[in-house]
Design a protein around this motif. Structure first.
Motif, PDB file in Angstrom:
ATOM      1  N   ARG A  42     -64.635  18.582 -11.231  1.00 38.95           N
ATOM      2  CA  ARG A  42     -63.793  18.563 -10.029  1.00 38.95           C
ATOM      3  C   ARG A  42     -64.584  19.030  -8.821  1.00 38.95           C
ATOM      4  NH1 ARG A  42     -59.958  20.950 -13.535  1.00 38.95           N
ATOM      5  NH2 ARG A  42     -60.162  22.970 -12.488  1.00 38.95           N
ATOM      6  N   LYS A  43     -65.442  20.019  -9.023  1.00 39.89           N
ATOM      7  CA  LYS A  43     -66.274  20.513  -7.922  1.00 39.89           C
ATOM      8  C   LYS A  43     -67.228  19.425  -7.445  1.00 39.89           C
ATOM      9  CE  LYS A  43     -69.150  24.511  -6.697  1.00 39.89           C
ATOM     10  NZ  LYS A  43     -69.779  25.752  -7.218  1.00 39.89           N
ATOM     11  N   ARG A  73     -63.680  22.139 -14.414  1.00 34.16           N
ATOM     12  CA  ARG A  73     -63.870  22.654 -13.059  1.00 34.16           C
ATOM     13  C   ARG A  73     -65.164  22.126 -12.446  1.00 34.16           C
ATOM     14  NH1 ARG A  73     -66.067  26.746 -10.064  1.00 34.16           N
ATOM     15  NH2 ARG A  73     -64.726  27.585  -8.419  1.00 34.16           N
ATOM     16  N   GLU A 100     -59.094  20.038  -3.785  1.00 32.97           N
ATOM     17  CA  GLU A 100     -58.913  20.630  -5.118  1.00 32.97           C
ATOM     18  C   GLU A 100     -57.433  20.693  -5.472  1.00 32.97           C
ATOM     19  OE1 GLU A 100     -60.037  22.827  -8.702  1.00 32.97           O
ATOM     20  OE2 GLU A 100     -61.234  21.669  -7.279  1.00 32.97           O
TER      21      GLU A 100
END
Length: 224
Positions: free
Chosen positions: A77-78, A74, A49
């Motif tokens: 990205r997760k 987010r 991350e």
């Protein structure tokens, strides 16, 4: 990521473990993982991350083109972190960069996956029909995946890197594919990697010659 024992995948893995087709050997493996962190996953996920956020920060400070929009949320990205963590588990000796891996992930449909499978695994499918009969290899694969990750709710990703980022390239693979079936609701991923290795390298045939010969066979049979 926690490895999950799945009986639905065992029959396929037994068949695809080392399928000798004469001049070449086809290998395939399906593995299921829970997206719950295990062992060093938490530390590694934080590192991945941070790498992505650093990349986004550097991109905004330069005149270069803006980063891929999918890295800005987010949730995306997760998802990328989960996919890269899975790669670490199936290729434990290979060091993956999240940003670089992102460049080689492509979201696929079931139809696009099926076309690749039917094209490159046609010999394996014929062998399955001749030795086991009954339900086809593709239909058996569909049923097993659906049982484990519910395909209707899955996102399908193909990881097709260049030679420098391909863990199987160093092993002399003629071709290789990595697909990841991610069910966000179940927090579960099934990986399916399949590849082809020449049995002729020991006889002195160059890998490039094998690639060219096999590509000619593949594209002759493909509908373009």
């Amino acid at each position: 990521m926690k490895f999950l024992e799945c009986a639905a995948l065992d029959r396929l893995n037994d068949f695809l473990d080392n399928l000798n087709m004469g001049e070449r050997t086809i290998k395939g493996c399906l593995e299921a993982y829970s997206c719950k962190h295990a062992g060093t996953d938490k530390k590694l996920s934080i590192s991945l991350e941070t790498e992505i956020l650093d990349y986004l920060g550097q991109s905004s400070d330069t005149d270069s083109s803006s980063p891929d929009q999918t890295l800005l949320t987010r949730t995306s990205r997760k998802t990328l972190v989960y996919l890269v963590l899975t790669l670490y588990h199936i290729y434990p000796d290979y060091d993956f960069s999240a940003v670089k891996a992102h460049q080689f992930f492509a979201e696929e449909s079931w139809d696009s996956f099926k076309q690749i499978f039917d094209t490159y695994m046609c010999e394996a499918s014929k062998e399955w029909a001749e030795t086991l009969g009954g339900t086809s290899l593709m239909d058996t694969l569909f049923k097993a995946l659906d049982e484990v990750v519910k395909l209707a709710d899955c996102e399908i990703y193909g990881y097709v890197p260049d030679s420098e980022a391909d863990p199987l390239q160093e092993s002399g693979a003629i071709w290789s594919f990595n697909f990841l079936f991610y069910n966000r609701k179940l927090k579960r991923i099934v990986t399916f990697r399949f590849s082809c290795f020449s049995n002729l390298i020991a006889d002195g045939l160059l890998v490039d010659e094998i690639h060219n010969e096999y590509d000619e066979e593949i594209f002759t049979d493909m509908d373009i």
